[in-house]
Design an enzyme around this catalytic site. Sequence first.
Site, short mmCIF file in Angstrom:
data_model
loop_
_atom_site.label_atom_id
_atom_site.label_comp_id
_atom_site.label_asym_id
_atom_site.label_seq_id
_atom_site.Cartn_x
_atom_site.Cartn_y
_atom_site.Cartn_z
N HIS A 96 0.83 -1.20 0.00
CA HIS A 96 0.00 0.00 0.00
C HIS A 96 0.87 1.26 0.00
CE1 HIS A 96 -2.79 3.02 1.86
NE2 HIS A 96 -3.55 2.55 0.89
N ASP A 136 -6.20 1.60 -2.17
CA ASP A 136 -6.92 1.40 -0.91
C ASP A 136 -7.77 0.14 -0.94
OD1 ASP A 136 -5.73 3.75 -0.11
OD2 ASP A 136 -7.59 4.93 -0.04
#
Length: 120
Positions: free
Chosen positions: A46, A92
């Site tokens: 991420h 996300d």
Amino acid sequence: NLFQFKNMIQCAGTRSWTDYVSYGCYCGKGGSGTPVDQLDRCCKVHDDCYGDAEKIPKCKPYYKTYSYDCSEGKLTCKADNDECAAFICNCDRVAAICFAGAPYNDNNFMIDSKTRCNDI
């Protein structure tokens, strides 16, 4: 943005987003060293994804809002997002799904990053 990411995490999984704020070497602010487990690897991916998003002109992943749906734990990024928003939404979404599928080890919450997160 981070508020939407928090909501995605809660949509995809059963744990509170606060469980991920200080987990391992990469969940939360910054990151270094080798990820301690599968969940920490989700956070590193991420972080790297946000780094790639920042290469898009004027794209600020921590603040940019995007459109998405959450229905019964299924996350979908909407088609009306611009390039930056679509990229961040996917970062996300993938991370939230990764978090939900990774085992959570209480021993890796709030670890001493100075001793456990530095590559030798």
